[in-house]
Design a protein around this motif. Structure first.
Motif, PDB file in Angstrom:
ATOM      1  N   LEU A  32      -7.145  10.137  14.066  1.00 51.07           N
ATOM      2  CA  LEU A  32      -6.533   9.748  12.790  1.00 51.07           C
ATOM      3  C   LEU A  32      -7.125   8.439  12.270  1.00 51.07           C
ATOM      4  O   LEU A  32      -7.375   8.283  11.068  1.00 51.07           O
ATOM      5  CB  LEU A  32      -5.015   9.598  12.956  1.00 51.07           C
ATOM      6  CG  LEU A  32      -4.168  10.845  12.705  1.00 51.07           C
ATOM      7  CD1 LEU A  32      -2.701  10.552  12.976  1.00 51.07           C
ATOM      8  CD2 LEU A  32      -4.346  11.341  11.272  1.00 51.07           C
ATOM      9  N   MET A  33      -7.335   7.482  13.178  1.00 47.60           N
ATOM     10  CA  MET A  33      -7.916   6.201  12.767  1.00 47.60           C
ATOM     11  C   MET A  33      -9.316   6.406  12.198  1.00 47.60           C
ATOM     12  O   MET A  33      -9.690   5.794  11.187  1.00 47.60           O
ATOM     13  CB  MET A  33      -7.961   5.239  13.955  1.00 47.60           C
ATOM     14  CG  MET A  33      -6.621   4.658  14.352  1.00 47.60           C
ATOM     15  SD  MET A  33      -6.763   3.599  15.813  1.00 47.60           S
ATOM     16  CE  MET A  33      -7.840   2.318  15.208  1.00 47.60           C
TER      17      MET A  33
ATOM     18  N   LYS B 141     -10.523   9.211  10.911  1.00 49.22           N
ATOM     19  CA  LYS B 141     -10.442  10.031   9.702  1.00 49.22           C
ATOM     20  C   LYS B 141      -9.924   9.238   8.501  1.00 49.22           C
ATOM     21  O   LYS B 141     -10.454   9.355   7.389  1.00 49.22           O
ATOM     22  CB  LYS B 141      -9.538  11.231   9.966  1.00 49.22           C
ATOM     23  CG  LYS B 141      -9.329  12.141   8.776  1.00 49.22           C
ATOM     24  CD  LYS B 141      -8.379  13.283   9.134  1.00 49.22           C
ATOM     25  CE  LYS B 141      -8.098  14.158   7.932  1.00 49.22           C
ATOM     26  NZ  LYS B 141      -7.144  15.255   8.264  1.00 49.22           N
ATOM     27  N   THR B 142      -8.872   8.439   8.700  1.00 50.21           N
ATOM     28  CA  THR B 142      -8.203   7.772   7.573  1.00 50.21           C
ATOM     29  C   THR B 142      -8.673   6.343   7.344  1.00 50.21           C
ATOM     30  O   THR B 142      -8.404   5.764   6.296  1.00 50.21           O
ATOM     31  CB  THR B 142      -6.684   7.737   7.812  1.00 50.21           C
ATOM     32  OG1 THR B 142      -6.402   6.927   8.963  1.00 50.21           O
ATOM     33  CG2 THR B 142      -6.140   9.144   8.035  1.00 50.21           C
ATOM     34  N   LYS B 143      -9.307   5.758   8.392  1.00 49.18           N
ATOM     35  CA  LYS B 143      -9.711   4.348   8.356  1.00 49.18           C
ATOM     36  C   LYS B 143      -8.502   3.421   8.192  1.00 49.18           C
ATOM     37  O   LYS B 143      -8.623   2.304   7.675  1.00 49.18           O
ATOM     38  CB  LYS B 143     -10.734   4.099   7.247  1.00 49.18           C
ATOM     39  CG  LYS B 143     -12.036   4.877   7.443  1.00 49.18           C
ATOM     40  CD  LYS B 143     -13.029   4.579   6.331  1.00 49.18           C
ATOM     41  CE  LYS B 143     -14.365   5.243   6.591  1.00 49.18           C
ATOM     42  NZ  LYS B 143     -14.312   6.695   6.737  1.00 49.18           N
ATOM     43  N   LEU B 144      -7.345   3.905   8.627  1.00 46.11           N
ATOM     44  CA  LEU B 144      -6.118   3.101   8.579  1.00 46.11           C
ATOM     45  C   LEU B 144      -5.820   2.519   9.956  1.00 46.11           C
ATOM     46  O   LEU B 144      -6.322   2.997  10.978  1.00 46.11           O
ATOM     47  CB  LEU B 144      -4.941   3.958   8.112  1.00 46.11           C
ATOM     48  CG  LEU B 144      -5.046   4.541   6.707  1.00 46.11           C
ATOM     49  CD1 LEU B 144      -3.861   5.467   6.426  1.00 46.11           C
ATOM     50  CD2 LEU B 144      -5.094   3.421   5.659  1.00 46.11           C
TER      51      LEU B 144
ATOM     52  N   TYR C 227       1.042   6.510   5.270  1.00 50.78           N
ATOM     53  CA  TYR C 227       0.583   7.681   6.020  1.00 50.78           C
ATOM     54  C   TYR C 227       1.636   7.967   7.092  1.00 50.78           C
ATOM     55  O   TYR C 227       1.818   7.183   8.015  1.00 50.78           O
ATOM     56  CB  TYR C 227      -0.779   7.408   6.671  1.00 50.78           C
ATOM     57  CG  TYR C 227      -1.488   8.684   7.090  1.00 50.78           C
ATOM     58  CD1 TYR C 227      -1.054   9.408   8.200  1.00 50.78           C
ATOM     59  CD2 TYR C 227      -2.575   9.161   6.363  1.00 50.78           C
ATOM     60  CE1 TYR C 227      -1.692  10.584   8.578  1.00 50.78           C
ATOM     61  CE2 TYR C 227      -3.222  10.343   6.742  1.00 50.78           C
ATOM     62  CZ  TYR C 227      -2.779  11.040   7.840  1.00 50.78           C
ATOM     63  OH  TYR C 227      -3.412  12.205   8.209  1.00 50.78           O
TER      64      TYR C 227
ATOM     65  N   PHE D 203       0.435   3.607  11.221  1.00 47.97           N
ATOM     66  CA  PHE D 203       0.939   4.948  10.937  1.00 47.97           C
ATOM     67  C   PHE D 203       2.449   4.961  11.138  1.00 47.97           C
ATOM     68  O   PHE D 203       2.956   4.504  12.170  1.00 47.97           O
ATOM     69  CB  PHE D 203       0.271   5.973  11.860  1.00 47.97           C
ATOM     70  CG  PHE D 203      -1.226   5.985  11.737  1.00 47.97           C
ATOM     71  CD1 PHE D 203      -1.852   6.806  10.817  1.00 47.97           C
ATOM     72  CD2 PHE D 203      -2.000   5.152  12.526  1.00 47.97           C
ATOM     73  CE1 PHE D 203      -3.230   6.805  10.686  1.00 47.97           C
ATOM     74  CE2 PHE D 203      -3.381   5.144  12.414  1.00 47.97           C
ATOM     75  CZ  PHE D 203      -4.011   5.970  11.481  1.00 47.97           C
TER      76      PHE D 203
ATOM     77  N   SER E 287       0.868  -1.180   0.000  1.00 46.09           N
ATOM     78  CA  SER E 287       0.000   0.000   0.000  1.00 46.09           C
ATOM     79  C   SER E 287       0.898   1.221   0.000  1.00 46.09           C
ATOM     80  O   SER E 287       1.810   1.345   0.822  1.00 46.09           O
ATOM     81  CB  SER E 287      -0.891   0.012   1.245  1.00 46.09           C
ATOM     82  OG  SER E 287      -1.736  -1.122   1.270  1.00 46.09           O
TER      83      SER E 287
END
Length: 650
Positions: free
Chosen positions: A261-262, A264-267, A247, A270, A243
């Motif tokens: 952040l989780m 907002k980004t759905k990631l 980020y 980090f 990927s």
């Protein structure tokens, strides 16, 4: 030139202390050859305010030196210098005369450091320059603050704490993984998967030759992009499934930052880089697991787990986590009043659940029938004052409403059984039994309101030594579970008894003076001589008790109804007692420093933190402790004057 033996001894002594521990051996040797060692007797004046500057500064090797000024005919102590301290640095930087007087406080050996040699070091060694510049600035600041009437130690401590402490609502940082596993973009997917399996990790960062992040693969990538795809792609380069871009973030992120952040980004991963951008080297990684783990040390999460706990083992697990939380808070210099509030809430929650468990167990035991009367669980001593940061010994009691004549014995047996069960659970959680057996499991301290009123009546009306000793523990009661109105009624009864027996406050105050501060010990604090704690400093008896005892006396004199901590008492007393505004601030700040010092010592030595080895204290801690001794002396003098204790016979 001094002999080689003397020079070697001077070198050995100098290199123990900053800034000389930073010097190269040849430079230190040259300096040592120019240093003079002089002996001075107690009381000797080294220089007076207004004297012409000497051609050397001083460094204490053995003994102690006091620096003071005279203001309106009153001597004002500015600083106490002990081993390793340098003073008289004005001679290095300034051209005016001395602004303080230096007097030898006890037999001393001093090094005289030539000004020209020190100035040369300042020009050639940045660290030495910073040290002496800081020392000079500090001395100027201390003089200004000490001579601006009533600025005293309390505000100095407050300034130091406010500089270092987080705000009380500051969220903890997420600790990243810094040992990051990386690989190049051209290795095969098979090899990358093998690395992840061998290292038992859920992700791997793909980096450039400069260690800058190019992409990331995770367990999910291997499942979705490799296992589920037809044919074999395991020999393809890992860059084909990574990927990208990664980020990237900078360090120092809080739990709140990462949760946002989780969302907002759905990631779930980090990458931390040197400057937060993808164009700088990888420094660490934060995963969803790291965030969840950090949340585990969040007090709200711990509280929730306690209230959902189903057995004593789960309570112990959460109290163990609280110890870890305390460690983190101490390392991050979180404000002491915030820490004590959090730990008190957690301790109270554990007690509450322990009582819930015990009440439920008693329901299944046929020999006990719960009486239809109200009761209240009381925390005593340090826990009663909301100051039990570490798991020290238990001090608790049970207070219950008056039973009818026919149910007195059954009620006592029931509540005593409850006390035994609860104290057993607390012991399982790490709160050791009280050596004096002041616990709810003791029949003496599990009693109805009438008996408790009788206890306090005897202690107040006839304040013999044992009664006064009890007052230091039982007068700090605080309701934790049950009917708080029972505790409130008991406190009002105490106020009424004291009003009728004013002499008690004098004996109460006299007891608060039993531990005078060891002001005469400049280099070594007053240490214990017992076999178990020989040469250790008892911070509880020598420093904390004098302040908590004084605050307790004044709180009861002023009829303060709240169940306050020592710090909260001093803050309230600032308003209630004339002339207590500045001294109350000093005492509150000093007590918070003592709480922190004891907690840090206890965590480091897995102990109650009560006994401290003086040699483990750094220079700032030693100076602050001496400052607290000075505050204790002022508090005790104020207490002595307020209650005219010189006229009370022992």
């Amino acid at each position: 030139m001094p002999s080689n033996t003397i020079v070697e001894r001077v070198v050995a002594d100098l290199q123990k202390y900053p800034p000389f521990d930073e010097l190269a051996p040849d430079i230190l040797q040259e300096l040592a050859e120019s240093v003079s060692l002089t002996y001075h007797e107690e009381g000797e004046i080294l220089f007076r305010k207004g004297d012409t500057l000497k051609k050397h500064a001083f460094m204490v090797m053995k003994g102690a030196v006091r620096l003071f000024d005279n203001v309106d005919g009153k001597e004002v102590l500015v600083d106490l210098c002990d081993e390793g301290d340098i003073f008289g640095v004005r001679a290095i930087f300034a051209h005016q005369d001395y602004v303080l007087t230096a007097q030898v406080a006890e037999e001393s050996l001093l090094f005289e450091l030539p000004v020209d040699k020190i100035r040369h070091l300042l020009e050639t060694n940045p660290r030495v320059s910073l040290f002496f510049a800081g020392a000079f600035a500090k001395s100027v600041e201390e003089i200004e603050h000490t001579l601006t009437e009533a600025l005293g130690i309390g505000q100095r401590l407050c300034r130091e704490q406010s500089y270092n402490n987080f705000l009380q609502n500051e969220t903890l940082e997420v600790k990243p993984v810094t040992d990051v596993i990386t690989c190049s973009p051209d290795i095969t997917i098979r090899d990358a998967a093998k690395i992840m399996s061998e290292r038992n990790i859920g992700s791997i960062i793909i980096v450039s030759p400069q260690k800058c992040p190019l992409g990331i693969i995770t367990d999910t990538d291997l499942t979705k992009k490799v296992v589920s795809r037809p044919g074999s792609i395991k020999e393809e380069p890992v860059s084909s499934i990574m990927s990208s871009p990664v980020y990237t973030i900078g360090g120092g992120k809080t739990i709140a930052d990462m949760v946002m952040l989780m969302v907002k980004t759905k990631l779930r991963h980090f990458c931390i880089t040197e400057d937060g951008s993808p164009d700088s080297p990888v420094m660490g990684i934060i995963s969803e697991h790291d965030i969840i783990t950090s949340e585990g040390n969040n007090p709200a999460v711990i509280m929730k787990a306690i209230m959902q706990a189903s057995d004593r083992d789960q309570l112990k697990e959460q109290r163990d986590k609280t110890e870890n939380l305390l460690q983190v808070y101490m390392e991050q210099e979180v404000a002491v009043h915030f820490i004590s509030n959090i730990v008190t809430e957690i301790n109270d929650a554990i007690i509450t659940r322990a009582i819930d468990f015990s009440l439920k167990e008693l329901e299944t035991e046929k020999e006990f029938m719960r009486p239809n009367i109200e009761f209240c669980w009381l925390s005593l001593g340090s826990e009663g004052r909301k100051e039990q940061l570490l798991r020290t010994d238990q001090d608790n009691a049970i207070l219950y409403a008056e039973p009818s004549a026919g149910e007195k014995e059954a009620a006592h047996e029931y509540f005593l059984a409850l006390g035994r069960k609860v104290t057993g659970i607390l012991q399982h959680c790490g709160f050791v039994v009280c050596p004096a057996d002041i616990m709810a499991s003791n029949p003496v301290w599990c009693q109805p309101l009438s008996v408790w009123k009788g206890y306090f009546s005897r202690w107040i009306v006839t304040p013999e030594p044992k009664a006064v000793m009890h007052s230091t523990i039982f007068f700090d009661f605080r309701p934790v579970y049950g009917q708080a109105k029972l505790a409130a009624e008991l406190k009002q009864e105490i106020f009424s008894l004291i009003a009728k027996n004013r002499g008690f406050l004098g004996f109460f105050a006299k007891n608060a003076l039993q531990n005078p501060p060891p002001l005469g010990f400049f280099r070594n604090f007053l240490v214990e001589k017992s076999r178990d704690h020989a040469n250790e400093f008892d911070i509880k008896a020598r420093a904390m008790m004098p302040l908590s005892d004084a605050a307790r006396v004044l709180a009861y004199e002023q009829k303060i109804p709240e169940y306050f901590s020592t710090v909260e008492r001093f803050k309230r007393l600032q308003v209630l007692v004339p002339g207590m505004k500045e001294l109350g601030a000093e005492a509150a700040a000093g007590y918070e420093f003592l709480m922190r010092l004891r907690a840090v010592n206890g965590l480091a030595n897995v102990s109650s933190g009560r006994y401290i080895k003086p040699e483990t204290l750094n220079k700032i801690e030693r100076q602050n402790l001496r400052n607290v001794f000075s505050t204790i002396e002022k508090v005790q003098k104020a207490l002595n004057l307020r209650f005219q204790l010189d006229y009370i016979r022992d």
